[in-house]
Write a protein that holds these residues in place. Structure first.
Motif, short mmCIF file in Angstrom:
data_model
loop_
_atom_site.label_atom_id
_atom_site.label_comp_id
_atom_site.label_asym_id
_atom_site.label_seq_id
_atom_site.Cartn_x
_atom_site.Cartn_y
_atom_site.Cartn_z
N ASP A 162 -71.89 32.95 -48.80
CA ASP A 162 -72.23 32.90 -47.39
C ASP A 162 -71.13 33.52 -46.52
OD1 ASP A 162 -74.25 32.30 -45.66
OD2 ASP A 162 -73.98 30.14 -45.71
N GLU A 163 -71.53 34.49 -45.70
CA GLU A 163 -70.65 35.14 -44.72
C GLU A 163 -69.45 35.80 -45.40
OE1 GLU A 163 -69.85 32.12 -41.76
OE2 GLU A 163 -71.67 32.69 -40.68
N LYS A 166 -66.42 37.32 -43.54
CA LYS A 166 -65.33 36.51 -43.00
C LYS A 166 -64.14 36.45 -43.96
CE LYS A 166 -68.06 33.46 -40.04
NZ LYS A 166 -67.55 34.09 -38.80
N SER A 229 -74.16 38.42 -44.58
CA SER A 229 -73.15 39.04 -43.73
C SER A 229 -73.66 39.07 -42.30
CB SER A 229 -72.85 40.47 -44.21
OG SER A 229 -72.08 41.18 -43.25
N ASN A 230 -72.77 38.78 -41.37
CA ASN A 230 -73.10 38.85 -39.95
C ASN A 230 -72.73 40.19 -39.33
OD1 ASN A 230 -74.20 36.23 -39.67
ND2 ASN A 230 -72.14 35.36 -39.60
#
Length: 323
Positions: A162-163, A166, A229-230
């Protein structure tokens, strides 16, 4: 505009649990929204939240499954990037999702395994004083989410990273070898003598141990890896080449209706038109999330007057900009 209906006077609906007047009350808490109930309080604890995506997006998921490649999922907040991993595990009847939430301090080794050398040394000294046997190393080695996903299974595990954007800039490249080879080594176990070539270690799954032979973990089936991914950082071309990319779009009005119906039932749509139009009117790309609409409809369905001062703005607040 008006987003209320019959029987939605907040003064009479009894929805105010907290009044801000300093008086102590013992209240009866209402049932939480379906997506905010703990697994122990749900009658359908094994059923994840309903998850709906279009056929085109589902085909991209299928391509990743057939190719045994990681699925790199992008999209605005609230489009269901993380939930996709749970939907895959549910629909394919696979074991629980292994979750690795990435932050700036995350390393590849954290995801593969952790060795508590200090804990083992402390326990060894304590047992020596009591003339007891030395503790086995397996009690101090725990496979992380990625390490557990690579344990040989008859059917693949689902791993949610997740993400990833970051994490450290080198983390995507660090993952490449593991993704390509499907194996890794635990040096602390590989150095053990031949008499200790097989060690049972802890895993990310509670109370589940697995056997590791000569310190090497190798998958029988590549895990199903969903990476979110954001879009906060670009990934290296070598990493992108090994992924199947999926961008989840903002749901259109019909999809929003289907989502509300799936989560809250047919009757939730009866008085939701005004809310849905308000949501569509306020929404700009990335500025509102679908679960905010669900929150508003849930309150409206429960008889809450969303025209109360500032309440609708608090629920449908913009995600971008300053707070």
């Amino acid at each position: 505009m008006t987003v209320t209906g019959p029987g939605t006077d907040s003064a009479d609906s009894g929805w105010r649990l907290f009044c801000g007047d300093g008086n102590v009350r013992r209240v009866q808490f209402p049932e939480a929204p379906p997506w905010r109930r703990s697994s122990s309080s749900r009658q359908d604890a094994d059923q994840p939240r309903p998850y709906l995506i279009g056929a085109a997006e589902a085909d991209v998921v299928n391509a990743a499954l057939h190719l045994r490649r990681p699925l790199l999922v992008t999209g605005h907040p609230g489009t269901g990037k993380s939930s996709l991993a749970y939907a895959i595990a549910h629909e394919l009847d696979l074991d629980g999702v292994l979750h690795w939430p990435v932050n700036s301090r995350s390393t590849l080794q954290d995801a593969l395994y952790r060795y508590d050398a200090i804990g083992r040394l402390r326990e060894t000294n304590l047992r020596r004083e009591e003339h007891d046997t030395t503790p086995g190393i397996g009690d101090y080695v725990r496979l992380g989410p990625l390490g557990t996903a690579l344990v040989p299974h008859d059917r693949p595990r689902v791993l949610l990273i997740d993400e990833l954007d970051k994490g450290d800039v080198d983390l995507p490249n660090d993952l490449l070898t593991v993704f390509e080879e499907g194996e890794f080594e635990v040096p602390e176990l590989a150095r053990l003598p031949e008499t200790e070539s097989v060690v049972e270690v802890l895993t990310e799954d509670p109370e589940v141990r697995v056997r590791v032979v000569r310190g090497r973990v190798r998958c029988a089936e590549y895990p199903i890896v969903v990476i979110t991914s954001n879009g906060e950082r670009d990934f290296p071309p070598a990493f992108l080449r090994r992924c199947v990319r999926l961008n989840l779009p903002e749901p259109d009005e019909q999809r929003l209706r289907d989502i509300v119906k799936a989560h809250l039932g047919d009757d939730a749509l009866e008085d939701a038109d005004a809310l849905l139009q308000e949501f569509m009117g306020r929404r700009a790309p990335g500025e509102l999330a679908t679960d905010q609409l669900l929150n508003a409809v849930f309150l409206r369905k429960g008889g809450v007057n969303l025209d109360a001062e500032g309440l609708l703005n608090a629920v449908l607040h913009q995600l971008g900009g300053t707070v």
